[in-house]
Scaffold this motif. Sequence first.
Motif, PDB file in Angstrom:
ATOM      1  N   UNK A   1       0.822  -1.203   0.000  1.00 29.29           N
ATOM      2  CA  UNK A   1       0.000   0.000   0.000  1.00 29.29           C
ATOM      3  C   UNK A   1       0.856   1.252   0.000  1.00 29.29           C
ATOM      4  N   UNK A   2       0.243   2.364   0.378  1.00 27.82           N
ATOM      5  CA  UNK A   2       0.965   3.634   0.442  1.00 27.82           C
ATOM      6  C   UNK A   2       0.702   4.269   1.795  1.00 27.82           C
ATOM      7  N   UNK A   3       1.540   5.229   2.149  1.00 24.55           N
ATOM      8  CA  UNK A   3       1.502   5.833   3.483  1.00 24.55           C
ATOM      9  C   UNK A   3       0.130   6.402   3.813  1.00 24.55           C
ATOM     10  N   UNK A   4      -0.442   7.169   2.904  1.00 27.37           N
ATOM     11  CA  UNK A   4      -1.715   7.837   3.159  1.00 27.37           C
ATOM     12  C   UNK A   4      -2.839   6.834   3.405  1.00 27.37           C
ATOM     13  N   UNK A   5      -2.972   5.839   2.536  1.00 27.01           N
ATOM     14  CA  UNK A   5      -4.081   4.892   2.686  1.00 27.01           C
ATOM     15  C   UNK A   5      -3.906   4.017   3.922  1.00 27.01           C
ATOM     16  N   UNK A   6      -2.673   3.618   4.225  1.00 26.62           N
ATOM     17  CA  UNK A   6      -2.426   2.782   5.406  1.00 26.62           C
ATOM     18  C   UNK A   6      -2.820   3.533   6.679  1.00 26.62           C
ATOM     19  N   UNK A   7      -2.378   4.778   6.796  1.00 21.48           N
ATOM     20  CA  UNK A   7      -2.672   5.537   8.008  1.00 21.48           C
ATOM     21  C   UNK A   7      -4.152   5.906   8.100  1.00 21.48           C
ATOM     22  N   UNK A   8      -4.769   6.208   6.978  1.00 20.96           N
ATOM     23  CA  UNK A   8      -6.197   6.528   7.002  1.00 20.96           C
ATOM     24  C   UNK A   8      -7.019   5.318   7.416  1.00 20.96           C
ATOM     25  N   UNK A   9      -6.667   4.119   6.918  1.00 20.33           N
ATOM     26  CA  UNK A   9      -7.384   2.902   7.314  1.00 20.33           C
ATOM     27  C   UNK A   9      -7.181   2.609   8.798  1.00 20.33           C
ATOM     28  N   UNK A  10      -5.954   2.746   9.262  1.00 22.14           N
ATOM     29  CA  UNK A  10      -5.638   2.510  10.670  1.00 22.14           C
ATOM     30  C   UNK A  10      -6.429   3.469  11.562  1.00 22.14           C
ATOM     31  N   UNK A  11      -6.450   4.740  11.204  1.00 23.41           N
ATOM     32  CA  UNK A  11      -7.173   5.731  11.996  1.00 23.41           C
ATOM     33  C   UNK A  11      -8.684   5.493  11.949  1.00 23.41           C
ATOM     34  N   UNK A  12      -9.188   5.122  10.790  1.00 22.67           N
ATOM     35  CA  UNK A  12     -10.627   4.905  10.655  1.00 22.67           C
ATOM     36  C   UNK A  12     -11.089   3.751  11.553  1.00 22.67           C
ATOM     37  N   UNK A  13     -10.352   2.629  11.509  1.00 16.33           N
ATOM     38  CA  UNK A  13     -10.770   1.458  12.300  1.00 16.33           C
ATOM     39  C   UNK A  13     -10.613   1.718  13.800  1.00 16.33           C
ATOM     40  N   UNK A  14      -9.454   2.219  14.205  1.00 17.35           N
ATOM     41  CA  UNK A  14      -9.243   2.456  15.632  1.00 17.35           C
ATOM     42  C   UNK A  14     -10.168   3.551  16.153  1.00 17.35           C
ATOM     43  N   UNK A  15     -10.399   4.589  15.346  1.00  9.79           N
ATOM     44  CA  UNK A  15     -11.314   5.655  15.741  1.00  9.79           C
ATOM     45  C   UNK A  15     -12.731   5.137  15.925  1.00  9.79           C
ATOM     46  N   UNK A  16     -13.158   4.236  15.042  1.00  7.75           N
ATOM     47  CA  UNK A  16     -14.499   3.658  15.138  1.00  7.75           C
ATOM     48  C   UNK A  16     -14.638   2.825  16.404  1.00  7.75           C
ATOM     49  N   UNK A  17     -13.656   1.939  16.648  1.00  6.31           N
ATOM     50  CA  UNK A  17     -13.733   1.049  17.808  1.00  6.31           C
ATOM     51  C   UNK A  17     -13.608   1.817  19.122  1.00  6.31           C
ATOM     52  N   UNK A  18     -12.669   2.751  19.178  1.00  6.47           N
ATOM     53  CA  UNK A  18     -12.506   3.547  20.392  1.00  6.47           C
ATOM     54  C   UNK A  18     -13.704   4.465  20.599  1.00  6.47           C
ATOM     55  N   UNK A  19     -14.237   4.989  19.499  1.00  7.25           N
ATOM     56  CA  UNK A  19     -15.412   5.853  19.591  1.00  7.25           C
ATOM     57  C   UNK A  19     -16.608   5.124  20.180  1.00  7.25           C
ATOM     58  N   UNK A  20     -16.801   3.868  19.795  1.00  8.73           N
ATOM     59  CA  UNK A  20     -17.892   3.073  20.370  1.00  8.73           C
ATOM     60  C   UNK A  20     -17.705   2.922  21.875  1.00  8.73           C
ATOM     61  N   UNK A  21     -16.494   2.630  22.274  1.00  7.18           N
ATOM     62  CA  UNK A  21     -16.188   2.422  23.688  1.00  7.18           C
ATOM     63  C   UNK A  21     -16.407   3.698  24.503  1.00  7.18           C
ATOM     64  N   UNK A  22     -15.996   4.819  23.934  1.00  5.60           N
ATOM     65  CA  UNK A  22     -16.059   6.096  24.644  1.00  5.60           C
ATOM     66  C   UNK A  22     -17.348   6.870  24.379  1.00  5.60           C
ATOM     67  N   UNK A  23     -18.189   6.320  23.493  1.00  9.33           N
ATOM     68  CA  UNK A  23     -19.428   6.980  23.076  1.00  9.33           C
ATOM     69  C   UNK A  23     -19.127   8.338  22.426  1.00  9.33           C
ATOM     70  N   UNK A  24     -18.145   8.288  21.538  1.00 10.21           N
ATOM     71  CA  UNK A  24     -17.772   9.451  20.736  1.00 10.21           C
ATOM     72  C   UNK A  24     -18.063   9.146  19.275  1.00 10.21           C
ATOM     73  N   UNK A  25     -18.200  10.184  18.463  1.00  5.49           N
ATOM     74  CA  UNK A  25     -18.242   9.978  17.018  1.00  5.49           C
ATOM     75  C   UNK A  25     -16.847   9.585  16.557  1.00  5.49           C
ATOM     76  N   UNK A  26     -16.777   8.589  15.688  1.00  5.67           N
ATOM     77  CA  UNK A  26     -15.481   8.066  15.250  1.00  5.67           C
ATOM     78  C   UNK A  26     -14.608   9.153  14.645  1.00  5.67           C
TER      79      UNK A  26
END
Length: 201
Positions: free
Chosen positions: A127-152
Motif C-alpha cells: 500500500x501507500x503511506x496515506x491509505x495505510x494511516x487513514x485505514x488505521x485511523x478509521x478502524x481504531x477511531x471507530x472502535x474507540x469511539x464506540x467504547x467512549x461513546x464518541x463519534x469516530x
Amino acid sequence: MNRKAETISLWHGRLPHWEVVDGRYFVTIHLAGAIPAEGQNRIHTLAAELSQVPKIAVDARIRVQRRVLAEMEAWLDRAEHANYLRRADVAEIVMESIAFRQGQAWNMFEYVVMPSHLHLFFEILQGDLKSILEQFKRWTGHEAGKLLQLKADRFWQDEWFDHWSRSDEEDEKIAEYIRQNPVKAKLVENRDDWPFGSWSN
C-alpha cells in the motif's frame, strides 16, 4: 548507511507529507482536541515554512521538521482534555490494530501509545503511506469511539506528522526517542514500566 530519496508523492494538507521508495517513517498521530487552537496555529506556521524549502535541501527540511515535531510534542505532553489513550482498554484497541497490520501493511520497528498521541516507526510492506494511516485511523477511531461513546471522526485529529528516516543512524535515534517518550513526559521513571509500547509485548 545513508538513504537517497526517490519520491513517490509529496503533498500538503495543513502539514506536509513526503513518501519515498523504501521509506522508513516516523509518524505521530494525536487525538482530536489534544492541541488547542493556539498550538495548532503555531504548528501550522512552522509547517508552512517547510513547504517553502526545496526538496533537495534535505538538511534544511530536517531542521524545520524537528522544530515542528518539538512544538507538537510540547503541546501533546501537557494535553489535559483529550487523553483517552491513558485508558488501558482504549490503548489496547490501538495496540491490537498495530499488531494486526504487522507483516501485512507494515513492518513496525517501534511504537508507543501515549495518553494523547502515538508514535509509530515502520516501513511499508503493502500500500501507500496515506491509505495505510487513514485505514488505521478509521478502524481504531471507530472502535474507540464506540467504547467512549464518541463519534469516530472526532477521535483522531485529521492529519498526522510524518518524517522519513535518512540513515541507519537516524533509525536508531528515532527508535530511542520512541522508547524514552514516556520517561521524557514524566509518566514513568523507567520505560519498561510503561505498558503501552512495542517493548511491552
